[in-house]
Write an enzyme that holds these catalytic residues in place. Structure first.
Site, PDB file in Angstrom:
ATOM      1  N   GLY A  91       0.796  -1.226   0.000  1.00 22.99           N
ATOM      2  CA  GLY A  91       0.000   0.000   0.000  1.00 22.99           C
ATOM      3  C   GLY A  91       0.824   1.270   0.000  1.00 22.99           C
ATOM      4  O   GLY A  91       0.302   2.365   0.224  1.00 22.99           O
ATOM      5  N   HIS A  98       8.661   6.051   5.200  1.00 19.15           N
ATOM      6  CA  HIS A  98       7.968   6.859   6.207  1.00 19.15           C
ATOM      7  C   HIS A  98       7.179   5.955   7.126  1.00 19.15           C
ATOM      8  O   HIS A  98       6.821   4.823   6.773  1.00 19.15           O
ATOM      9  CB  HIS A  98       7.053   7.894   5.543  1.00 19.15           C
ATOM     10  CG  HIS A  98       6.098   7.307   4.558  1.00 19.15           C
ATOM     11  ND1 HIS A  98       6.464   7.006   3.265  1.00 19.15           N
ATOM     12  CD2 HIS A  98       4.797   6.958   4.670  1.00 19.15           C
ATOM     13  CE1 HIS A  98       5.429   6.490   2.629  1.00 19.15           C
ATOM     14  NE2 HIS A  98       4.401   6.445   3.461  1.00 19.15           N
ATOM     15  N   HIS A 100       3.772   6.013   9.549  1.00 20.44           N
ATOM     16  CA  HIS A 100       2.533   6.700   9.922  1.00 20.44           C
ATOM     17  C   HIS A 100       2.354   6.554  11.432  1.00 20.44           C
ATOM     18  O   HIS A 100       2.488   5.451  11.977  1.00 20.44           O
ATOM     19  CB  HIS A 100       1.333   6.045   9.237  1.00 20.44           C
ATOM     20  CG  HIS A 100       1.383   6.088   7.739  1.00 20.44           C
ATOM     21  ND1 HIS A 100       0.746   7.058   6.996  1.00 20.44           N
ATOM     22  CD2 HIS A 100       1.986   5.274   6.836  1.00 20.44           C
ATOM     23  CE1 HIS A 100       0.956   6.829   5.703  1.00 20.44           C
ATOM     24  NE2 HIS A 100       1.697   5.763   5.587  1.00 20.44           N
TER      25      HIS A 100
HETATM   26  P1  5GP Z   1       1.808   5.640   1.924  1.00 23.14           P
HETATM   27  O1  5GP Z   1       0.519   5.387   1.206  1.00 23.14           O
HETATM   28  O2  5GP Z   1       2.971   5.720   0.940  1.00 23.14           O
HETATM   29  O3  5GP Z   1       2.083   4.701   3.054  1.00 23.14           O
HETATM   30  O4  5GP Z   1       1.664   7.045   2.616  1.00 23.14           O
HETATM   31  C1  5GP Z   1       1.852   8.257   1.971  1.00 23.14           C
HETATM   32  C2  5GP Z   1       1.079   9.269   2.737  1.00 23.14           C
HETATM   33  O5  5GP Z   1       1.543  10.551   2.378  1.00 23.14           O
HETATM   34  C3  5GP Z   1      -0.436   9.240   2.487  1.00 23.14           C
HETATM   35  O6  5GP Z   1      -1.116   9.011   3.708  1.00 23.14           O
HETATM   36  C4  5GP Z   1      -0.717  10.610   1.902  1.00 23.14           C
HETATM   37  O7  5GP Z   1      -1.946  11.146   2.326  1.00 23.14           O
HETATM   38  C5  5GP Z   1       0.462  11.434   2.370  1.00 23.14           C
HETATM   39  N1  5GP Z   1       0.839  12.530   1.484  1.00 23.14           N
HETATM   40  C6  5GP Z   1       1.035  12.453   0.142  1.00 23.14           C
HETATM   41  N2  5GP Z   1       1.408  13.640  -0.342  1.00 23.14           N
HETATM   42  C7  5GP Z   1       1.448  14.494   0.708  1.00 23.14           C
HETATM   43  C8  5GP Z   1       1.765  15.879   0.838  1.00 23.14           C
HETATM   44  O8  5GP Z   1       2.098  16.570  -0.138  1.00 23.14           O
HETATM   45  N3  5GP Z   1       1.703  16.419   2.080  1.00 23.14           N
HETATM   46  C9  5GP Z   1       1.351  15.676   3.177  1.00 23.14           C
HETATM   47  N4  5GP Z   1       1.314  16.320   4.355  1.00 23.14           N
HETATM   48  N5  5GP Z   1       1.050  14.374   3.100  1.00 23.14           N
HETATM   49  C10 5GP Z   1       1.091  13.785   1.883  1.00 23.14           C
END
Ligand code: 5GP
Ligand code: ZN
Length: 111
Positions: A91, A98, A100
């Protein structure tokens, strides 16, 4: 490199910061999946957990060492969840590693 989180780390894309030091940054997720949703990133680019090795993984311990301080600052007294999505099947949508930090309610089971 065209990486959104590198741009957030260097300030060229703005973010709502919660914690910052020389090695990492924590900021509010733009699309929160829980009442409190913060993303914690290293300032150096590592694409995903699948890229970790003996040489670059100390940053993961550093990020985790700051989790209690960040959670406390966010008022997450009852607990929280730390999640790393890795790769397409995991996902992951932003390919800069990163973690969460989710909380602010009783979270459901995983998956
Ligand atoms: P992943 O899906 O890769 O685990 O998490 C990426 C996260 O980054 C998502 O929850 C998404 O909402 C967040 N995200 C993507 N682009 C940006 C952004 O430009 N600013 C912030 N604050 N969050 C972002
Ligand atoms: Zn990056």
């Amino acid at each position: 490199m065209d990486c959104i989180f590198c741009k957030i780390a260097d300030g060229s894309i703005p973010s709502k910061k919660v914690y910052e030091d020389d090695k990492m940054l924590a900021f509010y997720d733009i699309e929160p999946a829980a009442p409190v949703h913060v993303v914690m990133i290293p300032k150096t680019h590592i694409a995903s957990a699948d890229e970790l090795n003996e040489e670059n993984s100390a940053i993961v311990a550093h990020i985790y060492s700051k989790v209690p301080e960040i959670a406390s600052k966010l008022g997450l007294k009852g607990g929280y969840r730390v999640v790393n999505n890795c790769g397409a099947d995991g996902g992951q949508t932003v390919f800069h590693i990163h973690f969460h930090l989710l909380g602010g309610k009783t979270l459901g089971k995983m998956c």
